[in-house]
Design an enzyme around this catalytic site. Structure first.
Site, mmCIF file in Angstrom:
data_model
loop_
_atom_site.group_PDB
_atom_site.id
_atom_site.type_symbol
_atom_site.label_atom_id
_atom_site.label_comp_id
_atom_site.label_asym_id
_atom_site.label_seq_id
_atom_site.Cartn_x
_atom_site.Cartn_y
_atom_site.Cartn_z
ATOM 1 N N GLU A 97 60.838 75.755 22.380
ATOM 2 C CA GLU A 97 61.601 76.083 22.044
ATOM 3 C C GLU A 97 62.936 74.700 22.410
ATOM 4 O O GLU A 97 62.892 74.403 21.074
ATOM 5 C CB GLU A 97 62.389 77.215 23.026
ATOM 6 C CG GLU A 97 64.084 77.707 23.345
ATOM 7 C CD GLU A 97 64.623 79.238 23.679
ATOM 8 O OE1 GLU A 97 63.365 79.599 24.298
ATOM 9 O OE2 GLU A 97 65.120 79.301 23.847
ATOM 10 N N GLU A 120 65.265 77.760 35.068
ATOM 11 C CA GLU A 120 66.504 79.344 34.143
ATOM 12 C C GLU A 120 66.972 80.279 34.861
ATOM 13 O O GLU A 120 67.737 80.576 34.365
ATOM 14 C CB GLU A 120 65.168 79.277 32.714
ATOM 15 C CG GLU A 120 65.714 79.961 31.940
ATOM 16 C CD GLU A 120 64.609 80.085 30.616
ATOM 17 O OE1 GLU A 120 63.868 80.255 31.023
ATOM 18 O OE2 GLU A 120 66.212 80.677 29.741
HETATM 19 C C1 RAM Z 1 66.836 81.750 26.012
HETATM 20 C C2 RAM Z 1 67.548 80.690 27.179
HETATM 21 C C3 RAM Z 1 68.815 79.702 26.604
HETATM 22 C C4 RAM Z 1 69.951 80.790 26.561
HETATM 23 C C5 RAM Z 1 69.631 80.864 25.216
HETATM 24 C C6 RAM Z 1 70.792 82.536 25.317
HETATM 25 O O1 RAM Z 1 66.459 81.087 25.090
HETATM 26 O O2 RAM Z 1 67.628 80.652 28.567
HETATM 27 O O3 RAM Z 1 69.238 78.650 28.057
HETATM 28 O O4 RAM Z 1 70.800 80.068 25.993
HETATM 29 O O5 RAM Z 1 68.365 82.476 25.944
#
Ligand code: RAM
Length: 916
Positions: free
Chosen positions: A487, A768
């Site tokens: 990502e 996260e």
């Molecule tokens: C995921 C990650 C990222 C967030 C998006 C919406 O990919 O948690 O941090 O901003 O979702």
């Protein structure tokens, strides 16, 4: 000798009589120390006044700029004359139009309120103009001329020999690439930047870097070599395994401007005279890592003695130069290094190095082996509960560095990738491992460290370290959400919520200014802002960018410019972004029906607490906040910032429009989401936090709303339940409404969900999810759980602004006016913070013993501050052991629990007695 010394002392005495007391230091051009390759037409100059005195204010300045350092007094480019002004930050250059590649030397002297004499002239600083316009590029884009292996796409090497027949005065290399580049001249690496040219929305903006390579050139024959990697340009990005987002082929564009001591000059450029081949880097991608075969090294490939007769030619391409921009923020550089703390043997018998810190970068190591030996280094953030490396959360990212040895002893490191890791699994090494052979090297944008924050609470100190490490790991030319899995994208929401905290810990003014330019160019015609910038999701993917905005994400376009203005006093960011800000605001206005933004996709309060059914700790069942209630609050927040931005820029009509709109947005909120006595349709922490933060609730109903918030927190037994959007404002709202005690309860909570739960679980970065790792050491949702995600670290802003109480405001943004209002609590016995501002150091240190408080504050010269000393009354407050009257400090007001003073610069030592 003695006479000389006496003369020296006399001269020194004389200088204190004839000069102002202040000296002038720390000169910055466009917020950087002596930048080279700057393509700003009107650079802004900043300096600091250094003085041992209190209450020092600049009254005037004089700047002189010259293209020749030796005769700077002639001020050939600009002589500002004496300008009566207290401005010492972001003073625009006012001289002759800049010439490409020209170095400009400058210095400044000031007058202050302590003397009628000017200061001595400051030390000389400089900036060097970049190529300034497309017309000044002479180089041709070149691509390798051989047929590429289209599967592994080994890194090309490209080279050329040239002659520099005379004595070189200066040699400047301007260079960029499709893909990533590393350049060498005569066998030596050019510069100390990595992963260049960095990541931008390449089609519109491609950065080039300029290096002073004077010392690398030899008289006579020279060789220049460039190696290229796929990088963000054509490597795979995002989850859909997209490749070639910006193009299929790697290319380089470089221009070496040589000036000889006799004044003549010449330019060496990339063109059809270059040669190309492949080298030892057999594969390199951001997510998957690198495969390096040292048997294929081409020893001396960037030196003149090397024979390139079996190399292919190159192909020139007419890509043009219109997207080229000079590097505006500092590039990615190497920073901290670490040796393994432990060499572990896993239950499966594998060898794992533990570096003790989740960090971003790569490993450099010494190895002695046989030709063809294969070493594989696999990078992970965590070990599972059995002690095995945990790969699942990397998703499809391989995150591996693979080396094929040439035999003998070698030192190896990757080139065109990076890893987010704490642990490295080592495969292929025979014999015992010597930890001293391995060094983890961190890589991140070279942001100056500006903030320090420590308290008497060790867990909170670890939280602060985790916040700072999260920032290091995710500020790699763009602000990313995470640095390890497949990502690593520039998610706007994450950057938005963290931006204010980021500006405390590191200097991020230029970092965000650069990224915001891409936010503007990637904006859809209807004003909507994509969720990731650079927008690599535009074509495909579950979050495929559509011309629709999401609250908290797309409004990075409005919130971050404003946060940078507040944190750094950088008005130009607001000027430059204003049309983008206005376009996004316009988007929201149009999608809202009767001022209510109640339709369409929203991320809402992303990753808020989700209840675990049956969990005995919590009676309440849900923390889900209606996503459109959240959106309406952000609509108001943005509109209020637009009103402020319009006012700042003198756009009175816009300001009036936003003011009226804001009132209607709040009315629409109240009609749709609030009962007449102030209960919100979502009975969650985030709902009350956002509604209170953005004044959505009428004043008379705010006390009951804060009570409901506090009740909710108590219902969860002092746990937070907020997600990405509620978290940054949770503690600030509690403090604003007099419940800092509850904010401390939340901060100090050690069980899930809380900030300290991960700390107790051994985290060295921000996670996260609140429970990325569960108490039994199993993992939550491996498909989306990163252990280095800074969003929840947004509490750092409150820690600086409330615990130590350092803040600035719109009356003097960028700490021209500082507010220091510490709010001791939570059983802390001390807290200290300092912040390097453009004016100098702001500091707030306090110590508490029983009901006595000692507070030391430092306020830089040429600024003022409003200090709130926690005290039961003014009589109990002393400064430097004297009463306030004796110390010459005037009390200007009081607030319950505080004595308020307006002070000028200096260091002040307050003591006070606190109310029982
Ligand atoms: C995921 C990650 C990222 C967030 C998006 C919406 O990919 O948690 O941090 O901003 O979702």
């Amino acid at each position: 000798m003695k006479q000389v010394r006496i003369l020296f002392v006399l001269l020194q005495l004389l200088s204190t009589w004839t000069f102002a007391q202040s000296s002038v230091q720390h000169l910055l051009t466009e917020n950087r120390v002596n930048p080279i390759g700057l393509d700003v037409a009107i650079p802004r100059l900043s300096w600091q006044l250094i003085s041992a005195r209190q209450n020092v204010q600049q009254t005037a300045y004089e700047i002189r700029v010259s293209t020749d350092a030796a005769s700077i007094a002639k001020a050939t480019s600009w002589q500002s004359g004496r300008v009566a002004s207290d401005q010492s930050v972001h003073v625009p250059y006012g001289g002759a139009a800049l010439q490409p590649g020209q170095r400009y030397f400058w210095q400044v002297r000031i007058w202050d309120n302590t003397s009628t004499k000017p200061s001595a002239w400051s030390p000389v600083a400089y900036w060097q103009a970049g190529l300034l316009s497309a017309a000044n590029w002479k180089a041709k884009w070149i691509e390798p001329g051989y047929v590429e292996d289209t599967v592994n796409r080994p890194s090309p090497l490209m080279r050329k020999v040239f002659s520099a027949p005379k004595k070189v005065r200066s040699a400047m290399l301007s260079i960029t690439a499709h893909g990533l580049y590393e350049a060498q001249i005569n066998g030596k690496r050019v510069g100390d930047a990595y992963l260049t040219p960095g990541w931008t929305s390449y089609n519109q903006h491609l950065q080039y870097q300029t290096y002073d390579v004077t010392s690398l050139l030899n008289p006579g024959q020279n060789a220049i070599g460039v190696s290229l990697g796929s990088g963000w340009y054509r490597g795979r990005l995002a989850w859909e395994k997209q490749k070639n987002i910006y193009g299929k082929n790697l290319a380089v564009l470089g221009q070496l401007a040589i000036t000889y001591t006799d004044g003549s000059s010449e330019t060496v450029i990339t063109d059809e005279s270059w040669k190309s081949t492949t080298g030892p880097v057999r594969f390199a991608e951001i997510y998957d890592g690198e495969i390096y075969d040292s048997r294929l090294e081409k020893a001396g490939w960037s030196t003149t003695g090397y024979s390139d007769s079996d190399w292919s030619g190159v192909t020139t391409k007419a890509f043009g130069y219109t997207n080229l921009v000079a590097n505006y923020n500092e590039p990615i550089r190497q920073h901290e290094t670490r040796k393994p703390l432990n060499v572990l043997t896993t239950p499966k018998g594998e060898t794992v190095l533990d570096f003790g810190q989740n960090l971003v970068g790569w490993l450099k190591f010494n190895v002695t082996g046989k030709a063809g030996d294969k070493i594989v280094l696999s990078h992970v953030e965590m070990l599972d509960k059995f002690g095995n490396p945990y790969f699942e959360n990397l998703r499809t990212a391989k995150a591996q560095a693979t080396y094929l040895l040439k035999g003998g002893s070698e030192t190896l490191e990757p080139h065109f990738t990076f890893f987010g890791f704490r642990y490295v699994q080592v495969q292929g090494l025979t014999g015992p491992i010597n930890p001293a052979d391995f060094t983890a090297i961190t890589l991140y944008s070279d942001m100056p460290k500006t903030g320090e924050f420590t308290t008497s609470n060790a867990l909170v100190n670890q939280l602060q370290r985790n916040i700072q490490w999260g920032q290091r790991g995710n500020f790699l030319d763009v602000p990313t959400d995470c640095p390890q899995r497949d990502e690593r994208l520039g998610w706007t929401g994450d950057a938005e919520v963290f931006s204010r905290t980021a500006a405390f810990n590191f200097g991020v003014n230029n970092f965000f200014a650069k990224w915001l330019k891409d936010v503007a160019v990637e904006q859809f015609p209807n004003g909507a802002v994509p969720f990731v910038i650079p927008d690599v999701l535009r074509e495909t993917g579950p979050f495929r960018s559509e011309p629709a905005g999401a609250a908290g994400w797309s409004d990075a376009s409005i919130i971050i410019p404003w946060n940078m203005y507040l944190s750094y006093g950088d008005r130009r960011i607001v000027e430059q972004q204003y049309s983008s800000m206005k376009a996004y605001e316009g988007y929201m206005e149009r999608v809202a029906k009767d001022d209510l933004w109640s339709e369409g996709f929203q991320f809402g309060d992303w990753l808020s607490y989700v209840t675990t059914e049956g969990s005995p700790a919590f009676e309440a069942k849900s923390a889900f906040t209606d996503v459109h209630l959240v959106a309406q609050c952000f609509f108001a927040y943005n509109t209020d910032l637009m009103r402020k931005a319009a006012t700042l820029l003198g756009k009175t009509e816009d300001a009036a429009h936003y003011m009226a709109l804001l009132e209607r947005i709040k009315k629409a909120f109240q009609n749709a989401y609030m009962t007449p006595n102030g209960r919100l349709i979502s009975d969650t922490q985030t709902a009350y936090v956002l509604a209170l933060q953005f004044d959505m609730i009428p004043e008379n109903l705010r006390p009951q709303a804060i009570n409901r918030l506090v009740e909710n927190i108590k219902k969860y037994k002092n746990h937070l339940t907020t997600g990405f959007l509620g978290t940054p404002f949770l503690c600030p709202v509690l403090s604003r409404f007099g419940r800092t005690d509850v904010a401390y309860d939340l901060l100090l909570q050690e069980t899930y969900p809380s900030w300290l739960y991960p700390v107790k679980m051994g985290a060295t970065t921000i996670w996260e999810r609140w429970d990325s790792m569960k108490p039994d050491s199993t993992f939550q949702s491996p498909s989306m759980t990163s252990f280095n995600h800074y969003a929840y670290g947004a509490v750092g802003d409150w820690m600086y602004r409330t615990i130590t109480g350092i803040d600035t405001d719109e009356t003097g943004p960028g700490y021209k006016h500082t507010i220091i209002k510490p709010q001791p609590g939570g059983g802390f016995t001390s807290a200290s913070a300092s912040l390097q501002t453009y004016y100098g150091t702001v500091r707030s240190n306090w110590k508490k013993e029983a009901d006595k408080l000692a507070l030391t504050v430092e306020v830089p010269a040429n600024t003022t501050a409003t200090i709130y000393v926690p005290a039961k009354n003014a009589e109990s407050v002393q400064e430097g052991g004297r009463s306030l009257v004796a110390a010459g400090v005037t009390v200007s007001g009081n607030e319950p629990g505080y004595v308020v003073m307006k002070i000028g610069s200096g260091v002040y030592n307050f003591t006070s007695a606190l109310a029982k």
